[in-house]
Design a protein around this motif. Structure first.
Motif, PDB file in Angstrom:
ATOM      1  N   SER A  78       0.837  -1.205   0.000  1.00 15.41           N
ATOM      2  CA  SER A  78       0.000   0.000   0.000  1.00 15.41           C
ATOM      3  C   SER A  78       0.871   1.254   0.000  1.00 15.41           C
ATOM      4  O   SER A  78       0.568   2.243  -0.694  1.00 15.41           O
ATOM      5  CB  SER A  78      -0.924   0.017   1.221  1.00 15.41           C
ATOM      6  N   PHE A  79       1.953   1.217   0.769  1.00 16.64           N
ATOM      7  CA  PHE A  79       2.864   2.364   0.781  1.00 16.64           C
ATOM      8  C   PHE A  79       3.553   2.537  -0.571  1.00 16.64           C
ATOM      9  O   PHE A  79       3.793   3.665  -1.012  1.00 16.64           O
ATOM     10  CB  PHE A  79       3.903   2.211   1.894  1.00 16.64           C
ATOM     11  N   VAL A  80       3.871   1.422  -1.223  1.00 18.47           N
ATOM     12  CA  VAL A  80       4.476   1.501  -2.558  1.00 18.47           C
ATOM     13  C   VAL A  80       3.492   2.131  -3.543  1.00 18.47           C
ATOM     14  O   VAL A  80       3.854   3.014  -4.334  1.00 18.47           O
ATOM     15  CB  VAL A  80       4.910   0.106  -3.046  1.00 18.47           C
ATOM     16  N   VAL A  81       2.217   1.686  -3.496  1.00 17.54           N
ATOM     17  CA  VAL A  81       1.186   2.252  -4.386  1.00 17.54           C
ATOM     18  C   VAL A  81       1.040   3.750  -4.134  1.00 17.54           C
ATOM     19  O   VAL A  81       1.020   4.557  -5.075  1.00 17.54           O
ATOM     20  CB  VAL A  81      -0.175   1.534  -4.167  1.00 17.54           C
ATOM     21  N   ALA A  82       0.933   4.137  -2.854  1.00 16.15           N
ATOM     22  CA  ALA A  82       0.803   5.555  -2.525  1.00 16.15           C
ATOM     23  C   ALA A  82       2.034   6.342  -2.974  1.00 16.15           C
ATOM     24  O   ALA A  82       1.917   7.478  -3.460  1.00 16.15           O
ATOM     25  CB  ALA A  82       0.600   5.723  -1.015  1.00 16.15           C
ATOM     26  N   GLY A  83       3.212   5.725  -2.828  1.00 23.41           N
ATOM     27  CA  GLY A  83       4.445   6.377  -3.265  1.00 23.41           C
ATOM     28  C   GLY A  83       4.468   6.605  -4.764  1.00 23.41           C
ATOM     29  O   GLY A  83       4.950   7.641  -5.243  1.00 23.41           O
ATOM     30  N   VAL A  84       3.935   5.645  -5.530  1.00 23.83           N
ATOM     31  CA  VAL A  84       3.871   5.782  -6.993  1.00 23.83           C
ATOM     32  C   VAL A  84       2.932   6.932  -7.380  1.00 23.83           C
ATOM     33  O   VAL A  84       3.244   7.741  -8.258  1.00 23.83           O
ATOM     34  CB  VAL A  84       3.400   4.464  -7.645  1.00 23.83           C
ATOM     35  N   VAL A  85       1.762   7.014  -6.698  1.00 27.91           N
ATOM     36  CA  VAL A  85       0.821   8.106  -6.962  1.00 27.91           C
ATOM     37  C   VAL A  85       1.502   9.459  -6.688  1.00 27.91           C
ATOM     38  O   VAL A  85       1.393  10.397  -7.482  1.00 27.91           O
ATOM     39  CB  VAL A  85      -0.451   7.972  -6.096  1.00 27.91           C
ATOM     40  N   CYS A  86       2.215   9.540  -5.579  1.00 29.31           N
ATOM     41  CA  CYS A  86       2.921  10.779  -5.236  1.00 29.31           C
ATOM     42  C   CYS A  86       4.041  11.068  -6.242  1.00 29.31           C
ATOM     43  O   CYS A  86       4.287  12.229  -6.581  1.00 29.31           O
ATOM     44  CB  CYS A  86       3.505  10.688  -3.833  1.00 29.31           C
ATOM     45  N   ALA A  87       4.714  10.001  -6.708  1.00 29.90           N
ATOM     46  CA  ALA A  87       5.795  10.186  -7.671  1.00 29.90           C
ATOM     47  C   ALA A  87       5.276  10.786  -8.982  1.00 29.90           C
ATOM     48  O   ALA A  87       5.933  11.640  -9.592  1.00 29.90           O
ATOM     49  CB  ALA A  87       6.488   8.859  -7.946  1.00 29.90           C
ATOM     50  N   LEU A  88       4.080  10.346  -9.411  1.00 27.26           N
ATOM     51  CA  LEU A  88       3.477  10.920 -10.621  1.00 27.26           C
ATOM     52  C   LEU A  88       3.252  12.416 -10.445  1.00 27.26           C
ATOM     53  O   LEU A  88       3.556  13.222 -11.333  1.00 27.26           O
ATOM     54  CB  LEU A  88       2.144  10.219 -10.931  1.00 27.26           C
ATOM     55  N   ALA A  89       2.704  12.787  -9.279  1.00 25.13           N
ATOM     56  CA  ALA A  89       2.489  14.208  -8.985  1.00 25.13           C
ATOM     57  C   ALA A  89       3.825  14.937  -8.852  1.00 25.13           C
ATOM     58  O   ALA A  89       3.977  16.075  -9.325  1.00 25.13           O
ATOM     59  CB  ALA A  89       1.670  14.371  -7.710  1.00 25.13           C
ATOM     60  N   ALA A  90       4.809  14.275  -8.216  1.00 26.90           N
ATOM     61  CA  ALA A  90       6.112  14.908  -7.987  1.00 26.90           C
ATOM     62  C   ALA A  90       6.819  15.239  -9.304  1.00 26.90           C
ATOM     63  O   ALA A  90       7.482  16.277  -9.413  1.00 26.90           O
ATOM     64  CB  ALA A  90       6.994  13.989  -7.139  1.00 26.90           C
ATOM     65  N   LEU A  91       6.669  14.378 -10.299  1.00 27.79           N
ATOM     66  CA  LEU A  91       7.288  14.642 -11.604  1.00 27.79           C
ATOM     67  C   LEU A  91       6.701  15.901 -12.239  1.00 27.79           C
ATOM     68  O   LEU A  91       7.421  16.678 -12.879  1.00 27.79           O
ATOM     69  CB  LEU A  91       7.086  13.439 -12.535  1.00 27.79           C
ATOM     70  N   CYS A  92       5.397  16.095 -12.055  1.00 30.58           N
ATOM     71  CA  CYS A  92       4.743  17.306 -12.578  1.00 30.58           C
ATOM     72  C   CYS A  92       5.190  18.536 -11.796  1.00 30.58           C
ATOM     73  O   CYS A  92       5.491  19.594 -12.383  1.00 30.58           O
ATOM     74  CB  CYS A  92       3.223  17.159 -12.526  1.00 30.58           C
ATOM     75  N   TYR A  93       5.251  18.409 -10.465  1.00 33.38           N
ATOM     76  CA  TYR A  93       5.714  19.525  -9.628  1.00 33.38           C
ATOM     77  C   TYR A  93       7.151  19.912  -9.982  1.00 33.38           C
ATOM     78  O   TYR A  93       7.501  21.092 -10.002  1.00 33.38           O
ATOM     79  CB  TYR A  93       5.647  19.145  -8.149  1.00 33.38           C
ATOM     80  N   ALA A  94       7.988  18.899 -10.235  1.00 34.58           N
ATOM     81  CA  ALA A  94       9.402  19.166 -10.515  1.00 34.58           C
ATOM     82  C   ALA A  94       9.564  19.990 -11.789  1.00 34.58           C
ATOM     83  O   ALA A  94      10.391  20.915 -11.837  1.00 34.58           O
ATOM     84  CB  ALA A  94      10.159  17.838 -10.633  1.00 34.58           C
TER      85      ALA A  94
END
Length: 508
Positions: A78-94
């Protein structure tokens, strides 16, 4: 050629509520002496800020609680899934933070791509999110410190220990913490980053010690079954139910494959805060290079720590026997290691200090950016001549949060409108695609890969988590947004610097 590109967006969309503020204008505004923030941060400072705000008591509490109630040992997934969702957003923020290195994060990005009204909506929501979040953390910190003081034989008067079980009181410790952190933030970002670095160093050391110590207490049979059999979720109906259930009559399941994803919707909020790194872009020496590193680096470190702690806690004790209040500390106690239980409480108390500071930092920068654009009174966008910090907005918001933390119970504060952060993720992802199309000429030192696929996945993932939130959260969100619309049309729209410039140009 670049001048033509720079004027096109402004000439096409300079009128009305959806007028956009060009990247060039945003950067030019940061160079005004009275409104220019001091640049002092590095990639390491930003990474420390990210880890400092994401890693709080959640790592010691949420991991075990969700394992017991929703996912079993598979909570690590579950933490990996949540981390992937955040990573998608993080790439846009970056990409946005490296293209528009200006204070304000999602607010500033929205202004450059979607227009003034969407930017206002995001900024208005982030102010509430970060204010309440800081107050919640301060009250939680106060509880840990009072517990440690009780152990040492020191007790605060009941009237100064906060509101409990219907009894009115003032939470002196929570109020003092917020005021102290406000002073540190006013005195300069470098001092703030040094204090945060020390606190985060202690906090991460405690987490790593717990992981290493817990690894020697793991029993393999506790992982069986790794994915427990599915069963329907037990919970209340009405507005307390997830919106997806209210809308479609769909009832999420605990455990099983669906349980992993349902748990991901909950543990996702343990990651909220990495986007605050983007609010410090304007105070970074080399934002084009360092902000993406800070965002992605802090997210990677936090994901690793969350997964490691969840593996340890479910290996130390059978998931069904974990406590929900302090699962990791209680697991050490049950196995005869009270020292580590005390260490966890100490780490949690110290850790919450940095969380509180960085939430206050993010909030003051969003407020400052909105004030500098004229959407809030300009008096709050003045920068201190010596410290180079937005001292007026920091003092105002610090005072408000201190009062809220002092007079409100944690049960009331805990109804935090998490939906705003997900809403910001959606807006930023859409903004990346729009800005790529309207301004292909802009220099982008970091580019989100696979556009528009990655932003589209980020939007879908964020929307899915949003509809898994309780319907009452959506109601609160709508009410706060309604108030925001009134403030915008009564004050912000007529005082907008972008709007004033447009009216002056039309007269000429």
């Amino acid at each position: 050629m670049s001048t033509e590109h720079g004027t096109q967006p402004d000439s096409r969309r300079s009128h009305g509520m959806f007028r956009t503020k060009t990247v060039e204008q945003s950067i030019q505004d940061t160079e005004e002496p009275e409104h220019a923030l001091k640049k002092s941060l590095s990639a390491l400072d930003l990474t420390v800020f990210g880890v400092g705000v994401v890693i709080g008591t959640g790592i010691f509490v949420l991991t075990g609680k969700i394992a017991k109630e929703q996912a079993g040992p598979a909570v690590a997934l579950s933490f990996v899934v949540a981390g992937v969702v955040c990573a998608l957003a993080a790439l846009c923020y970056a990409e946005f933070a490296s293209t528009v290195p200006v204070a304000g994060s999602a607010y500033t990005f929205s202004y450059a791509s979607l227009g003034e009204l969407p930017a206002w909506i995001i900024g208005w929501d982030l102010i509430l999110e970060l204010a309440l979040g800081c107050a919640v953390v301060a009250v939680g910190w106060s509880g840990y410190v009072r517990s440690l003081l009780d152990t040492a034989g020191v007790q605060l008067p009941a009237g100064l220990s906060g509101t409990h079980e219907g009894e009115f009181g003032f939470d002196l410790l929570a109020c003092v913490l917020v005021l102290l952190l406000t002073v540190i933030l006013v005195l300069g970002m470098k001092l703030s980053s040094r204090v945060t670095a020390v606190v985060v160093g202690i906090k991460v050391t405690v987490v790593l010690l717990v992981i290493v110590a817990g690894a020697f207490l793991i029993t393999g049979s506790n992982y069986e079954p790794f994915v427990p059999p599915s069963k329907p979720t037990e919970g209340g109906g009405g507005l307390a139910a997830p919106l997806v259930q209210v809308m479609f009559g769909f009832t999420p399941a605990d455990f099983g494959t669906m349980g992993i994803f349902a748990a991901a919707a909950v543990v996702f909020f343990a990651f909220i805060g990495f986007d605050i790194v983007a609010t410090a872009a304007e105070e970074t020496r080399n934002p084009q290079r360092d902000v993406p590193r800070g965002i992605l680096g802090s997210l990677a470190i936090c994901t690793f720590l969350y997964v490691a702690v969840s593996v340890v806690v479910t290996g130390m004790q059978k998931y069904s026997k974990l406590s929900t209040d302090a699962p990791l500390a209680d697991a050490f106690k049950d196995l005869g290691h009270p020292f580590f239980a005390g260490l966890i409480s100490f780490g949690a108390a110290v850790g919450l200090t940095s969380v509180c500071m960085i939430l206050l930092l993010g909030q003051s920068r969003v407020f400052f950016a909105m004030s500098r654009d004229g959407l809030l009174p300009r008096v709050f966008s003045r920068v201190h001549p010596s410290f180079g910090t937005p001292y007026r907005s920091t003092l105002l918001l610090g005072g408000v949060v201190a009062v809220v933390a002092g007079f409100t119970s944690i049960d009331e504060l805990a109804e935090l409108v998490n939906i705003g952060t997900l809403f910001a993720f959606v807006v930023v992802a859409i903004g990346v695609v729009l800005l790529r199309r309207s301004r292909p000429d802009l220099p982008r030192s970091f580019r989100t890969p696979l556009v528009p696929l990655v932003p589209a996945l980020s939007v879908l993932a964020s929307l899915w988590l949003m509809i898994n939130l309780p319907a009452e959260t959506w109601v609160r969100f709508a009410i706060w947004m309604g108030i925001g619309f009134v403030v915008y049309f009564v004050y912000g729209r007529s005082h907008s610097r972008l709007g004033i410039r447009g009216r002056q140009n039309r007269k000429m």
